[in-house]
Scaffold this motif. Structure first.
Motif, PDB file in Angstrom:
ATOM      1  N   VAL A   1     -48.722   2.251  14.594  1.00  0.00           N
ATOM      2  CA  VAL A   1     -49.460   1.302  15.426  1.00  0.00           C
ATOM      3  C   VAL A   1     -50.308   2.046  16.464  1.00  0.00           C
ATOM      4  O   VAL A   1     -51.468   1.711  16.696  1.00  0.00           O
ATOM      5  CB  VAL A   1     -48.500   0.309  16.117  1.00  0.00           C
ATOM      6  N   TRP A   2     -49.713   3.084  17.051  1.00  0.00           N
ATOM      7  CA  TRP A   2     -50.394   3.795  18.139  1.00  0.00           C
ATOM      8  C   TRP A   2     -51.537   4.665  17.614  1.00  0.00           C
ATOM      9  O   TRP A   2     -52.674   4.546  18.048  1.00  0.00           O
ATOM     10  CB  TRP A   2     -49.365   4.639  18.895  1.00  0.00           C
TER      11      TRP A   2
ATOM     12  N   ASN B   1     -53.585   2.750  14.386  1.00  0.00           N
ATOM     13  CA  ASN B   1     -54.095   1.422  14.695  1.00  0.00           C
ATOM     14  C   ASN B   1     -53.753   0.384  13.616  1.00  0.00           C
ATOM     15  O   ASN B   1     -54.530  -0.517  13.332  1.00  0.00           O
ATOM     16  CB  ASN B   1     -55.615   1.503  14.900  1.00  0.00           C
ATOM     17  N   VAL B   2     -52.575   0.551  12.985  1.00  0.00           N
ATOM     18  CA  VAL B   2     -52.120  -0.421  11.986  1.00  0.00           C
ATOM     19  C   VAL B   2     -51.764  -1.724  12.698  1.00  0.00           C
ATOM     20  O   VAL B   2     -51.124  -1.702  13.745  1.00  0.00           O
ATOM     21  CB  VAL B   2     -50.881   0.112  11.230  1.00  0.00           C
ATOM     22  N   SER B   3     -52.183  -2.859  12.150  1.00  0.00           N
ATOM     23  CA  SER B   3     -51.859  -4.143  12.776  1.00  0.00           C
ATOM     24  C   SER B   3     -50.354  -4.404  12.682  1.00  0.00           C
ATOM     25  O   SER B   3     -49.757  -4.251  11.620  1.00  0.00           O
ATOM     26  CB  SER B   3     -52.614  -5.272  12.098  1.00  0.00           C
ATOM     27  N   PRO B   4     -49.725  -4.822  13.801  1.00  0.00           N
ATOM     28  CA  PRO B   4     -48.300  -5.162  13.769  1.00  0.00           C
ATOM     29  C   PRO B   4     -47.963  -6.245  12.740  1.00  0.00           C
ATOM     30  O   PRO B   4     -46.813  -6.357  12.312  1.00  0.00           O
ATOM     31  CB  PRO B   4     -48.029  -5.652  15.192  1.00  0.00           C
ATOM     32  N   VAL B   5     -48.971  -7.035  12.325  1.00  0.00           N
ATOM     33  CA  VAL B   5     -48.738  -8.039  11.284  1.00  0.00           C
ATOM     34  C   VAL B   5     -48.225  -7.356  10.012  1.00  0.00           C
ATOM     35  O   VAL B   5     -47.240  -7.787   9.401  1.00  0.00           O
ATOM     36  CB  VAL B   5     -50.037  -8.819  10.973  1.00  0.00           C
TER      37      VAL B   5
ATOM     38  N   ILE C   1     -46.830  -4.403   9.820  1.00  0.00           N
ATOM     39  CA  ILE C   1     -45.518  -3.805  10.108  1.00  0.00           C
ATOM     40  C   ILE C   1     -44.418  -4.835   9.880  1.00  0.00           C
ATOM     41  O   ILE C   1     -43.414  -4.564   9.219  1.00  0.00           O
ATOM     42  CB  ILE C   1     -45.462  -3.301  11.571  1.00  0.00           C
TER      43      ILE C   1
ATOM     44  N   VAL D   1     -42.994   3.318  12.899  1.00  0.00           N
ATOM     45  CA  VAL D   1     -43.714   2.122  13.350  1.00  0.00           C
ATOM     46  C   VAL D   1     -44.558   2.431  14.584  1.00  0.00           C
ATOM     47  O   VAL D   1     -45.755   2.113  14.630  1.00  0.00           O
ATOM     48  CB  VAL D   1     -42.716   0.976  13.653  1.00  0.00           C
ATOM     49  N   ALA D   2     -43.944   3.098  15.571  1.00  0.00           N
ATOM     50  CA  ALA D   2     -44.669   3.389  16.812  1.00  0.00           C
ATOM     51  C   ALA D   2     -45.891   4.256  16.531  1.00  0.00           C
ATOM     52  O   ALA D   2     -46.984   3.990  17.045  1.00  0.00           O
ATOM     53  CB  ALA D   2     -43.741   4.068  17.820  1.00  0.00           C
TER      54      ALA D   2
END
Lengths: 186, 185
Positions: free
Chosen positions: A154-155, A158-162, A164, A150-151
């Motif tokens: 996202v980092w 640049n995947v949207s946390p939505v 995730i 996950v980290a």
């Protein structure tokens, strides 16, 4: 009628007070809310702790969720409007004043020097509780890959946390279906 | 017209943050960052870091603090007067709260059925570790050349990390880091 108004006001003022005096994020509010709720006899402690678990598993700021369920338990939907407004208003007022002032002084060289010192400190404050939070979230060696993937996603990607959040919920439900099937086969 | 469009975009963004911001606090940071810095570019990464710092030293959850701050600054930076900025603040703060209001009203009504629901428990068993990853990503995203300008930044980072693990009050640490910045730069 008069009593009703007094009850709503009391809810509002209690949460206004809690919202005014808890610095450093929403989690700092939880013990204060618990104390007030116990002192005023609004909820049994066991019920409070159970509801807290639900509030923490819902999206949104945990302090708001906690305020909403206490208000709602006490005086229904309208009660939750009063407790919610109470907990939001102090931070709203303070931040609005800061925003109005800070946007003027942001480029001031003294302010800039102070924030040069503060910025790395903020990152350290986010890192510091990670391991203890991880333990209480049930992170062990065998599922350590979840926070790591996950980290990185996202980092770096640049995947949207939505996405995730949606993927994690679906994976959890999928896991449950697999476990159930295995149970039926036996 | 342009103002109305900005208000609507702000509303949609913060509604999304309220709806998908599981875990509260720092866990909501990457989502807020994704919306306000990466997607809409209402503020820069260093401004975003400053908001987190301000949030640590003022009352209230960081999600509200960012909503109120960004609602104001996005509108005023777009060239509108501060009165419209206040309305922007109110819109964002309201938007970030609505999902909680709806979901908690439902949750309170169905509480007994939700409490030990195996579907929800199972979803949470993956969501909770994922939230830890989200918090870690918040820290990683903020390690930029703007926030870490030289080796002194890393010294401050290390010192605050050690002090914070040892449970020194975060508000005090932010003030000390600010004083260090004033002396060192």
């Amino acid at each position: 009628m008069n009593n009703r108004i007094k009850d709503y006001l009391e809810l509002f003022l209690t949460f206004f007070k809690i919202g005014s005096f808890t610095f450093g994020g929403g989690y700092a509010m939880i013990p204060l809310i618990r104390n007030e709720v116990r002192r005023k006899g609004w909820l049994e402690d066991e019920e409070f702790m159970d509801m807290l678990a639900v509030a923490q598993s819902m999206p949104g700021p945990v302090a708001l969720n906690t305020a909403l369920f206490v208000g709602s338990k006490r005086l229904g939907f309208k009660g939750s409007l009063f407790s919610g407004a109470g907990v939001i208003l102090p931070s709203f007022t303070v931040i609005l004043l800061i925003a109005a002032v800070f946007t003027q002084f942001k480029d001031n060289p003294v302010v800039e020097r102070i924030f040069k010192g503060i910025r790395p400190a903020v990152v350290a404050l986010i890192v510091a509780p990670l391991s203890s939070l991880g333990k209480s979230a049930g992170v062990r060696w065998k599922n350590l890959w979840i926070p790591v993937v996950v980290a990185l996603a996202v980092w770096r990607l640049n995947v949207s946390p939505v996405y995730i959040v949606l993927a994690a919920i679906l994976l959890g439900i999928f896991r449950f279906i697999c476990l159930m099937k295995r149970g039926v086969d036996k | 017209m342009e103002l109305l469009h900005l208000y609507l975009t702000l509303f949609a963004s913060f509604f999304k943050i309220g709806l998908f911001g599981f875990g509260g606090g720092y866990a909501m940071l990457p989502l807020i960052q994704h919306e306000v810095v990466a997607t809409h570019q209402w503020i820069s990464v260093s401004d975003f870091t400053d908001i987190v710092a301000i949030s640590q030293t003022t009352p209230g959850p960081v999600a509200f603090n960012s909503a109120t701050y960004i609602g104001y600054s996005a509108v005023t930076e777009a060239g509108f007067s501060s009165g419209y900025g206040v309305l922007g603040s109110a819109i964002c703060t309201f938007a970030v709260s609505i999902p909680s209001l709806i979901l908690m009203t439902i949750a309170t009504a169905f509480f007994l059925r939700l409490k030990n629901n195996p579907w929800i428990q199972s979803a949470l068993s993956v969501l909770k570790p994922a939230i830890i990853g989200l918090i870690a990503s918040a820290a990683l995203i903020l390690i930029t050349p703007y926030n870490f300008v030289d080796y002194k930044s890393y010294i401050i980072f290390g010192a605050v990390l050690v002090a914070s693990v040892r449970k020194i009050n975060p508000i005090l640490l932010i003030f000390l880091a600010g004083a260090a910045g004033l002396i060192l730069y």
